[in-house]
Design a protein around this motif. Structure first.
Motif: not given
Length: 362
Positions: A314-329
């Motif tokens: 999940l961390y890698y996906l948030t980084l690769k696609f810059k899903l900052a809101a998902w990482l925050y939640h």
């Protein structure tokens, strides 16, 4: 007096561990050393303890200075050093009785500019050997490349496991970067090794690293307001040196450096946010995922990142696609069972005859 080794000990508020550290240094059978105690603005009894040892042993010299950080303290010791070799020892650690005997003998026998040893952790008594090719004299670049995962295994992180030829450091103008408050040892090690024609690594666990009382441990430390800035600078310096000396031409080196930033550095930044008395905001996560060290790393790895568990995936996906809101939640809002719920967000959807169908990963 011409000393064989200058032992530099940067000290800041280490009164609880300083005496056993200094006794382990001064009781060595190898006597031809000077011990430079750099009191970096301590507010406890560290300074008085330093003076106490200086009175009883002529080899001890005390340098009192205003607090400037570990890099500043180590540089002050370097500038005062007169030994043929220099060693940097942390004030809350201890060394094996043969630390100087073995390192000096090996360095002299093979005319080494840098000699790297192993270490043992206290209190777990785990022996850690360098992952470089052992017992082989080579140039610094080849030594670095001989390790399969030099960044991920922290083989460059600790200068206290090494002995450095002082003339080589002076000739190449190598000092600690005082802009770094985290990772200064890594950059110093890189510079010293890459400037050297003769280096060697041995497995002997001669240094006793105290992982419980370690004042600089990022895991045990409270919030550091300067951490992100220092890690960004460390990345810039690490990448610049790697480019200059051709290390990035080697795929295993590049990919390991990318994995290190995604796995280790990201965790440091997230944990630092969690230690912040002020709750982080979504904009903080957006800044993190957009850092060049993160975007460079995901670009290098593509889809080849090693997913050890759901969280790392999940961390890698948030980084690769810059899903900052998902990482925050994921880190600060969702309940503990959230990883499985979060994973469902990555399922594919399509509508067939007005019916919504979800295809989840299996």
């Amino acid at each position: 007096m011409n000393y064989a080794i200058s032992a530099i000990v940067p000290i800041f508020n280490a009164e609880n561990w300083l005496r056993p550290c200094l006794k382990s240094i001064l009781n060595q059978p190898f006597r031809n050393i000077e011990v430079l105690l750099v009191n970096d603005g301590s507010t406890d009894l560290s300074g008085a303890i330093c003076e106490e040892f200086a009175i009883t042993d002529y080899r001890v010299k005390v340098i009192h200075k205003p607090n400037g950080g570990a890099s500043s303290a180590k540089n002050a010791g370097l500038q005062a050093a007169s030994g043929k070799y220099v060693a940097f020892l942390d004030a809350d650690d201890e060394i094996d009785p043969l630390f100087f005997v073995k390192l000096y003998a090996m360095a002299e026998e093979h005319a080494c500019e840098v000699l790297i040893g192993g270490y043992a952790t206290i209190p777990t008594k785990q022996n850690v050997s360098p992952c470089f090719r052992l017992h082989t004299v080579m140039n610094g670049k080849d030594l670095i490349l001989s390790a399969a995962a030099v960044h991920s295994n922290n083989d460059l992180c600790f200068t206290w496991r090494s002995l450095f030829l002082r003339a080589s450091l002076e000739k190449n103008g190598i000092l600690y970067n005082e802009g770094l408050t985290v990772g200064e040892d890594t950059i110093f090690h890189l510079e010293a090794l890459l400037a050297s024609d003769r280096v060697c690594a041995i497995p002997d666990p001669l240094y006793y690293h105290n992982t419980v009382n370690n004042l600089n441990s990022l895991i045990r430390s409270p919030y550091k307001h300067y951490l992100e800035e220092s890690l960004v600078l460390q990345y810039q310096l690490r990448k610049s040196l790697s480019e200059k000396f051709g290390l990035l031409a080697h795929a295993h080196y590049r990919k390991d450096m990318a994995s290190y930033h995604i796995q280790t550095i990201l965790s440091m930044l997230i944990n630092n946010f969690k230690n912040n008395p002020v709750a982080p905001a979504k904009k903080d996560m957006a800044r993190i995922v957009s850092l060049k060290m993160m975007t460079d790393s995901t670009k290098e790895l593509g889809w080849l990142h090693n997913y050890s568990n759901i969280k790392s995936f999940l961390y890698y996906l948030t980084l690769k696609f810059k899903l900052a809101a998902w990482l925050y939640h994921f880190e600060f809002r969702l309940p503990r069972q959230s990883p499985l719920l979060f994973l469902k967000l990555f399922g594919r959807k399509k509508t067939v005859h007005n019916r919504l169908i979800r295809y989840t990963k299996r």
